[in-house]
Design an enzyme around this catalytic site. Structure first.
Site, PDB file in Angstrom:
ATOM      1  N   CYS A  81      -5.869   2.637 -10.837  1.00  0.00           N
ATOM      2  CA  CYS A  81      -4.492   2.852  -9.435  1.00  0.00           C
ATOM      3  C   CYS A  81      -4.122   1.751  -9.934  1.00  0.00           C
ATOM      4  O   CYS A  81      -4.992   0.336  -9.701  1.00  0.00           O
ATOM      5  CB  CYS A  81      -6.120   2.903  -8.450  1.00  0.00           C
ATOM      6  SG  CYS A  81      -5.794   2.401  -6.342  1.00  0.00           S
ATOM      7  N   ASN A  83      -1.633   0.432  -6.869  1.00  0.00           N
ATOM      8  CA  ASN A  83      -2.443  -0.728  -6.114  1.00  0.00           C
ATOM      9  C   ASN A  83      -3.260  -1.064  -6.088  1.00  0.00           C
ATOM     10  O   ASN A  83      -3.381  -2.176  -5.283  1.00  0.00           O
ATOM     11  CB  ASN A  83      -1.925  -0.124  -5.172  1.00  0.00           C
ATOM     12  CG  ASN A  83      -0.888   0.133  -3.845  1.00  0.00           C
ATOM     13  OD1 ASN A  83       0.700  -0.169  -4.934  1.00  0.00           O
ATOM     14  ND2 ASN A  83      -0.479   1.907  -4.378  1.00  0.00           N
ATOM     15  N   ARG A 204      -4.974  13.383  -5.816  1.00  0.00           N
ATOM     16  CA  ARG A 204      -5.826  14.041  -5.980  1.00  0.00           C
ATOM     17  C   ARG A 204      -7.804  13.217  -5.401  1.00  0.00           C
ATOM     18  O   ARG A 204      -7.376  11.907  -5.385  1.00  0.00           O
ATOM     19  CB  ARG A 204      -5.518  14.328  -7.764  1.00  0.00           C
ATOM     20  CG  ARG A 204      -6.168  13.475  -8.472  1.00  0.00           C
ATOM     21  CD  ARG A 204      -6.376  13.555  -9.645  1.00  0.00           C
ATOM     22  NE  ARG A 204      -6.330  12.481 -10.407  1.00  0.00           N
ATOM     23  CZ  ARG A 204      -6.631  12.681 -11.743  1.00  0.00           C
ATOM     24  NH1 ARG A 204      -7.174  13.417 -12.625  1.00  0.00           N
ATOM     25  NH2 ARG A 204      -6.855  11.122 -12.172  1.00  0.00           N
ATOM     26  N   CYS A 212       0.906   4.964  -3.487  1.00  0.00           N
ATOM     27  CA  CYS A 212       0.042   5.167  -5.013  1.00  0.00           C
ATOM     28  C   CYS A 212       0.841   4.547  -6.540  1.00  0.00           C
ATOM     29  O   CYS A 212       2.258   4.215  -6.545  1.00  0.00           O
ATOM     30  CB  CYS A 212       0.726   6.357  -5.408  1.00  0.00           C
ATOM     31  SG  CYS A 212      -0.211   7.115  -7.092  1.00  0.00           S
ATOM     32  N   GLY A 213      -0.026   3.093  -6.890  1.00  0.00           N
ATOM     33  CA  GLY A 213       1.313   2.353  -7.370  1.00  0.00           C
ATOM     34  C   GLY A 213       1.767   2.741  -8.942  1.00  0.00           C
ATOM     35  O   GLY A 213       2.244   3.480  -9.771  1.00  0.00           O
TER      36      GLY A 213
END
Length: 272
Positions: A81, A83, A204, A212-213
Site C-alpha cells: 500500500c 499511501n 479489491r 491509492c498509492g
C-alpha cells in the site's frame, strides 16, 4: 482485549495502525477482527489495517527492522500500500522508532520499500513496475480497455472520457478473472494536461477509496507508456483525497511522493 491503536491517512486513504512490535498482541491478526475494526458504522473505520511489527517477529526476510503487515478492509491480506507505507514511516519517526533524517527501509509483502522524509513530503521507492498486456473492465454499463500494470499490487488502468462514467463504484466493476485470479485494483483515469492525470479507484477488498498509492503509480506508468515519455518523467496524479506525484526514474524505479498524517490515537477495550 485492550490494545493501543492509531488512525492515519495519506491523501484521505485511511488506516488503523496496530502497534504490536513483537507480535504478541494480535497473534495471526484475524481477518474478521480487521474487518470489524475497519467498519465505518461499528468500528473505528478505515480502508485497511497496518500492524506495526518487527520483521523478525513474523519471520520475514527483510533488511528493515519493521514490517508493514497490511490487511484490506475486508480482512484479506494485501501485498503493498503506497499511501499506507508513508503513514507507517511517519508513525515510526514520531514514536522514535526510526530516524527521519536517513532513509527508512520497511518490509512489506511486496518487498522492502525505502522511504525518505523531507518536511511534509514523504517519498517511497516503489520498485520496478511490470507493464503487461490489456484486458477489459466494465462499470455502469460501459466497457473499456484496461492496461495490466503491476506495482506491488495488480492494477487494471482504464482511460475514460469522464470520471463519472464509472458510476457509483459501490460494487466491484467487472474484470477478466483469468488475468487477475486474485482480484485487482481498477483505476479510471482522465487526462488533465501535460503529465497530469486524475483518477478514481475501486480497490479489491476495500471498495472505492479516496486514494491509492500503488494505483497512482500504475496510472502514471500507463500514461507515460501512452505518451512515450522520456525518463525521468514525473506525473501529477489527482485523487479524490488530494494529489500525489509519481516519478518514473531512469533506473526504471518508481518514486511516489505525497503527504501523510496521524490524526488520532488511543487504547481500546475490544468486545468481540
Amino acid at each position: 482485549m485492550t490494545f493501543p491503536w492509531l488512525k492515519g491517512h495519506g491523501t484521505e486513504n485511511d488506516f488503523v495502525l496496530l502497534p504490536d512490535h513483537d507480535g504478541t498482541i494480535h497473534g495471526e491478526l484475524d481477518g474478521a477482527f480487521v474487518a470489524a475494526l475497519c467498519n465505518r458504522r461499528r468500528g473505528i473505520g478505515a480502508d485497511g489495517v497496518m500492524r506495526v511489527v518487527r520483521s523478525a517477529a513474523l519471520g520475514e526476510e527483510s533488511a528493515g527492522e519493521w514490517f508493514m503487515d497490511y490487511r484490506n478492509a475486508d480482512g484479506s491480506v494485501s501485498e503493498m500500500c503506497g499511501n499506507g507505507v508513508r503513514v507507517f514511516a511517519l508513525h515510526l519517526t514520531q514514536e522514535g522508532l526510526a530516524d527521519p533524517s536517513t532513509p527508512i527501509v520497511i518490509g512489506t509483502r511486496g518487498g522492502d520499500k525505502t522511504v525518505t522524509i523531507d518536511d511534509d513530503a514523504i517519498s517511497v521507492d516503489m520498485g520496478v513496475p511490470e507493464v503487461l498486456g490489456v484486458s477489459k473492465v466494465s462499470a455502469d454499463g460501459h466497457t473499456w480497455e484496461a492496461h495490466d500494470i503491476r506495482t506491488g499490487n495488480p492494477h487494471a488502468v482504464a482511460f475514460v472520457e469522464r470520471l463519472l462514467d464509472a458510476g457509483t463504484l459501490l460494487t466491484q466493476p467487472d474484470y477478466d478473472e483469468t488475468v487477475y485470479p486474485e482480484g485487482v485494483n481498477i483505476e479510471f483515469v482522465v487526462r488533465e494536461g501535460a503529465e497530469h492525470v486524475a483518477m478514481r479507484v475501486h480497490e479489491r477488498g476495500s471498495g472505492e477509496t479516496r486514494s491509492c498509492g500503488t494505483g497512482a503509480c500504475a496510472v502514471a506508468v500507463a500514461a507515460a507508456v501512452a505518451d512515450d515519455a522520456a525518463r525521468p518523467a514525473t506525473y501529477r496524479v489527482d485523487v479524490p483525497g488530494g494529489t500525489v506525484h509519481v516519478t518514473w526514474q531512469t533506473d526504471n524505479h518508481l518514486v511516489l511522493t505525497g503527504p501523510a498524517e496521524i490524526v488520532a490515537r488511543g487504547d481500546m477495550d475490544w468486545i468481540a
